[in-house]
Design an enzyme around this catalytic site. Structure first.
Site, PDB file in Angstrom:
ATOM      1  N   SER A 127       0.820  -1.225   0.000  1.00 27.23           N
ATOM      2  CA  SER A 127       0.000   0.000   0.000  1.00 27.23           C
ATOM      3  C   SER A 127       0.849   1.268   0.000  1.00 27.23           C
ATOM      4  CB  SER A 127      -0.902   0.022   1.230  1.00 27.23           C
ATOM      5  OG  SER A 127      -1.671  -1.145   1.286  1.00 27.23           O
ATOM      6  N   SER A 133      -6.652   0.218  -1.962  1.00 29.05           N
ATOM      7  CA  SER A 133      -7.574  -0.672  -2.695  1.00 29.05           C
ATOM      8  C   SER A 133      -7.155  -0.797  -4.153  1.00 29.05           C
ATOM      9  CB  SER A 133      -8.992  -0.089  -2.657  1.00 29.05           C
ATOM     10  OG  SER A 133      -9.403   0.116  -1.324  1.00 29.05           O
ATOM     11  N   GLY A 242      -3.370 -14.406   3.351  1.00 31.50           N
ATOM     12  CA  GLY A 242      -3.570 -13.398   4.387  1.00 31.50           C
ATOM     13  C   GLY A 242      -5.038 -13.247   4.748  1.00 31.50           C
ATOM     14  N   GLY A 340     -21.550  -3.137  29.794  1.00 31.75           N
ATOM     15  CA  GLY A 340     -21.816  -1.780  30.276  1.00 31.75           C
ATOM     16  C   GLY A 340     -20.540  -0.958  30.399  1.00 31.75           C
ATOM     17  N   GLU A 364      -5.660  -5.955   4.616  1.00 35.85           N
ATOM     18  CA  GLU A 364      -5.692  -7.070   3.645  1.00 35.85           C
ATOM     19  C   GLU A 364      -6.834  -6.894   2.638  1.00 35.85           C
ATOM     20  OE1 GLU A 364      -3.669 -10.074   4.055  1.00 35.85           O
ATOM     21  OE2 GLU A 364      -2.730  -9.443   5.921  1.00 35.85           O
ATOM     22  N   GLY A 365      -7.251  -5.651   2.465  1.00 41.43           N
ATOM     23  CA  GLY A 365      -8.319  -5.349   1.504  1.00 41.43           C
ATOM     24  C   GLY A 365      -9.574  -4.923   2.237  1.00 41.43           C
ATOM     25  N   GLU A 368     -15.413  -3.832   1.194  1.00 41.46           N
ATOM     26  CA  GLU A 368     -16.172  -3.501  -0.030  1.00 41.46           C
ATOM     27  C   GLU A 368     -15.444  -4.029  -1.266  1.00 41.46           C
ATOM     28  OE1 GLU A 368     -15.346  -1.428   2.350  1.00 41.46           O
ATOM     29  OE2 GLU A 368     -17.233  -0.653   3.163  1.00 41.46           O
TER      30      GLU A 368
HETATM   31  C1  LIG Z   1      -3.665  -1.511  10.685  1.00 39.53           C
HETATM   32  C2  LIG Z   1      -3.359  -1.635   9.233  1.00 39.53           C
HETATM   33  C3  LIG Z   1      -2.315  -2.452   8.820  1.00 39.53           C
HETATM   34  C4  LIG Z   1      -1.987  -2.554   7.466  1.00 39.53           C
HETATM   35  N1  LIG Z   1      -0.905  -3.303   7.078  1.00 39.53           N
HETATM   36  C5  LIG Z   1      -0.500  -3.281   5.785  1.00 39.53           C
HETATM   37  C6  LIG Z   1       0.706  -3.955   5.381  1.00 39.53           C
HETATM   38  O1  LIG Z   1       1.390  -4.602   6.183  1.00 39.53           O
HETATM   39  N2  LIG Z   1       1.087  -3.855   4.093  1.00 39.53           N
HETATM   40  C7  LIG Z   1       0.368  -3.161   3.157  1.00 39.53           C
HETATM   41  O2  LIG Z   1       0.787  -3.124   2.010  1.00 39.53           O
HETATM   42  N3  LIG Z   1      -0.782  -2.523   3.511  1.00 39.53           N
HETATM   43  C8  LIG Z   1      -1.226  -2.557   4.796  1.00 39.53           C
HETATM   44  N4  LIG Z   1      -2.384  -1.904   5.176  1.00 39.53           N
HETATM   45  C9  LIG Z   1      -3.123  -1.135   4.170  1.00 39.53           C
HETATM   46  C10 LIG Z   1      -4.471  -1.734   3.818  1.00 39.53           C
HETATM   47  O3  LIG Z   1      -4.314  -2.890   3.027  1.00 39.53           O
HETATM   48  C11 LIG Z   1      -5.279  -0.632   3.128  1.00 39.53           C
HETATM   49  O4  LIG Z   1      -5.606   0.325   4.127  1.00 39.53           O
HETATM   50  C12 LIG Z   1      -6.549  -1.158   2.473  1.00 39.53           C
HETATM   51  O5  LIG Z   1      -6.243  -1.965   1.365  1.00 39.53           O
HETATM   52  C13 LIG Z   1      -7.456  -0.005   2.011  1.00 39.53           C
HETATM   53  O6  LIG Z   1      -6.727   0.908   1.255  1.00 39.53           O
HETATM   54  P1  LIG Z   1      -6.794   2.488   1.604  1.00 39.53           P
HETATM   55  O7  LIG Z   1      -6.589   2.629   3.064  1.00 39.53           O
HETATM   56  O8  LIG Z   1      -5.871   3.204   0.701  1.00 39.53           O
HETATM   57  O9  LIG Z   1      -8.273   2.893   1.310  1.00 39.53           O
HETATM   58  P2  LIG Z   1      -8.867   3.412  -0.099  1.00 39.53           P
HETATM   59  O10 LIG Z   1      -8.360   2.560  -1.189  1.00 39.53           O
HETATM   60  O11 LIG Z   1      -8.671   4.853  -0.186  1.00 39.53           O
HETATM   61  O12 LIG Z   1     -10.396   3.092   0.117  1.00 39.53           O
HETATM   62  C14 LIG Z   1     -11.159   3.763   1.113  1.00 39.53           C
HETATM   63  C15 LIG Z   1     -12.532   3.144   1.148  1.00 39.53           C
HETATM   64  O13 LIG Z   1     -13.175   3.358  -0.114  1.00 39.53           O
HETATM   65  C16 LIG Z   1     -14.023   2.278  -0.423  1.00 39.53           C
HETATM   66  N5  LIG Z   1     -13.599   1.714  -1.712  1.00 39.53           N
HETATM   67  C17 LIG Z   1     -12.393   1.815  -2.328  1.00 39.53           C
HETATM   68  N6  LIG Z   1     -12.392   1.170  -3.495  1.00 39.53           N
HETATM   69  C18 LIG Z   1     -13.625   0.635  -3.648  1.00 39.53           C
HETATM   70  C19 LIG Z   1     -14.256  -0.144  -4.662  1.00 39.53           C
HETATM   71  N7  LIG Z   1     -13.595  -0.521  -5.759  1.00 39.53           N
HETATM   72  N8  LIG Z   1     -15.532  -0.535  -4.459  1.00 39.53           N
HETATM   73  C20 LIG Z   1     -16.209  -0.164  -3.336  1.00 39.53           C
HETATM   74  N9  LIG Z   1     -15.668   0.575  -2.355  1.00 39.53           N
HETATM   75  C21 LIG Z   1     -14.395   0.980  -2.500  1.00 39.53           C
HETATM   76  C22 LIG Z   1     -13.871   1.266   0.736  1.00 39.53           C
HETATM   77  O14 LIG Z   1     -14.899   1.486   1.665  1.00 39.53           O
HETATM   78  C23 LIG Z   1     -12.541   1.622   1.343  1.00 39.53           C
HETATM   79  O15 LIG Z   1     -12.445   1.266   2.700  1.00 39.53           O
HETATM   80  C24 LIG Z   1      -2.753  -1.835   6.514  1.00 39.53           C
HETATM   81  C25 LIG Z   1      -3.822  -1.039   6.935  1.00 39.53           C
HETATM   82  C26 LIG Z   1      -4.121  -0.939   8.266  1.00 39.53           C
HETATM   83  C27 LIG Z   1      -5.273  -0.063   8.679  1.00 39.53           C
END
Ligand SMILES: Cc1cc2nc3c(=O)[nH]c(=O)nc-3n(C[C@H](O)[C@H](O)[C@H](O)COP(=O)(O)OP(=O)(O)OC[C@H]3O[C@@H](n4cnc5c(N)ncnc54)[C@H](O)[C@@H]3O)c2cc1C
Length: 383
Positions: A127, A133, A242, A340, A364-365, A368
């Site tokens: 990411s 995503s 994962g 509570g 891990e995705g 949605e």
């Molecule tokens: C605690 C934590 C640990 C993590 N660890 C890792 C790691 O070790 N390595 C790594 O690479 N990543 C890691 N991640 C990243 C994680 O995989 C991403 O946060 C996740 O894939 C979502 O990407 P984003 O945060 O950029 O959200 P965005 O891509 O900006 O999406 C935001 C929201 O938009 C909506 N959305 C986006 N696209 C679509 C679609 N096509 N259809 C419908 N709804 C959609 C969803 O509701 C989504 O939650 C971690 C995240 C967290 C919070």
């Protein structure tokens, strides 16, 4: 305790070992992990016990078992510390799997045994600030310069990122228009070219979540994991493991929340009787139990399908992730409600579980995005 047709006697032994370790070693340290302490020593101990990557052959530091063993171990560790289970599943189910199946001989020899034993930590760096995503849009680049790959870019939300000894980095090795067809994976050892900074998150504290900047990091061809421009296939294979393990984390969280709430409602009295005597409280708890049993069958089936190379594995991995993460959020919310003010107190375990549960719907995705994948698979897998 029920038995599950997907699991054998051997998996019960793995569960017993993991449960004993979780109760003896992890539970007493769970609060410290939640306060931000990275559980490096526990990872080493789990590695020695063969719990960190049980599916990897013994000669490479694993336990020579199967993927179901990994899932059962993750579930038990998650009951005590979802944060530790998060670090564990990335290291075992994704990184160790990757090194074993896709790394060059040289990289496998150098890293796999240490990774499976928890002596070296490797983070999964996909990411970026621009895109989570939409991972096919990543902007980190790897360019060939003078026989070496020069890697530049910024990774975000990287679990273990603060403390890792190396990073499995997804980088663009061709035109961005080709999206997932121009992404490759590289194993980048930590050195001064890697700049890390902490990222504050709501839960799973102690997992070393970080922003990781790669400033002209140089690696050779042996650092390539999988084929050039075919890294995305490896990423998807990894993510299916994962996501199955996130299913196990969700289960562990739900079971731990249930145990806390069940015990509490038996001893807490209101209006002259234990609150467990109120029918609505009984239904709340019965509902968590019913959902948990249903989700267990899905998660264990996903792991079984991984072991048997069943073509339905990718579908089941998505189902496991979505259903178990929803369960974890529902179960912790319900557990907190029936406890509570004591449940809402930062001294209570369900307060930690509640915060940790939310992450399972995102990492891990996002759910949605997983639902989109499930819909795409319907034609192939629906009856
Ligand atoms: C605690 C934590 C640990 C993590 N660890 C890792 C790691 O070790 N390595 C790594 O690479 N990543 C890691 N991640 C990243 C994680 O995989 C991403 O946060 C996740 O894939 C979502 O990407 P984003 O945060 O950029 O959200 P965005 O891509 O900006 O999406 C935001 C929201 O938009 C909506 N959305 C986006 N696209 C679509 C679609 N096509 N259809 C419908 N709804 C959609 C969803 O509701 C989504 O939650 C971690 C995240 C967290 C919070």
């Amino acid at each position: 305790m029920y038995s599950y047709p997907q699991l054998s006697e051997e998996h019960s032994l793995v569960r017993k070992t993991a449960r004993e370790f979780a109760e003896r070693r992890v539970a007493p340290l769970a609060r410290r992990i939640d306060e931000g302490e990275y559980p490096r020593e526990l990872l080493r101990e789990m590695g020695e016990l063969g719990l960190l990557a049980p599916h990897i052959p013994q000669e490479y530091g694993g336990a020579g078992l199967d993927f179901r063993s990994m899932v059962v171990a993750v579930e038990e560790i998650a009951k005590a510390s979802p944060a530790l289970a998060t670090v564990m599943e990335v290291q075992g189910s994704m990184i160790a799997w990757n090194l074993y199946h896709y790394a060059s001989e040289q990289a496998r020899e150098k890293w796999l045994e240490d990774a499976a034993k928890g002596r070296k930590i490797i983070a999964f760096a996909l990411s970026e600030p621009c895109c989570g995503s939409d991972a096919a849009a990543i902007q980190t680049r790897a360019e060939k310069r003078g026989g070496e790959w020069a890697i530049n870019g910024v990774k975000l939300w990287i679990t273990s990122g603060l403390y890792a000894d190396a990073y499995l980095v997804a980088a663009r090795t061709g035109p961005p228009e080709l999206r997932h067809k121009s992404i490759s994976l590289f194993l980048v050892e930590r050195s001064p070219c890697v700049e890390v900074s902490p990222v504050k998150v709501m839960g799973v504290h102690g997992t070393g979540t970080a922003e990781v900047k790669l400033n002209d990091c140089r690696v050779g061809d042996e650092a390539l994991v999988g084929r050039l421009n075919e890294g995305f296939q490896v990423v998807l294979d990894d993510l299916n493991n994962g996501r199955t393990c996130v299913g196990a984390i969700g289960l562990g969280i739900a079971e731990a929340a249930f145990a806390e709430a069940y015990a509490y409602t038996k001893k807490r009295t209101a209006f002259g009787k234990p609150i467990a005597d109120f029918q609505i409280v009984q239904h709340y708890l019965a509902n968590i139990h019913a959902q948990t049993e249903a989700v267990k069958h899905v998660v264990y089936t996903a792991a079984l399908y991984r072991d048997t190379k069943d073509p339905a594995f990718p579908m089941y991995a998505q189902l496991a992730k979505v259903l178990a993460s929803r369960l974890a959020v529902d179960a912790t919310r319900t557990a907190m409600q029936v406890m509570g003010g004591f449940g809402y107190s930062t001294d209570s375990k369900v307060e930690m579980l509640y915060r940790d549960a939310k992450a399972t719907e995102i990492y891990e995705g996002a759910n949605e995005v997983i639902m989109n994948t499930i819909y795409r698979f319907l034609e192939k897998f629906s009856p």
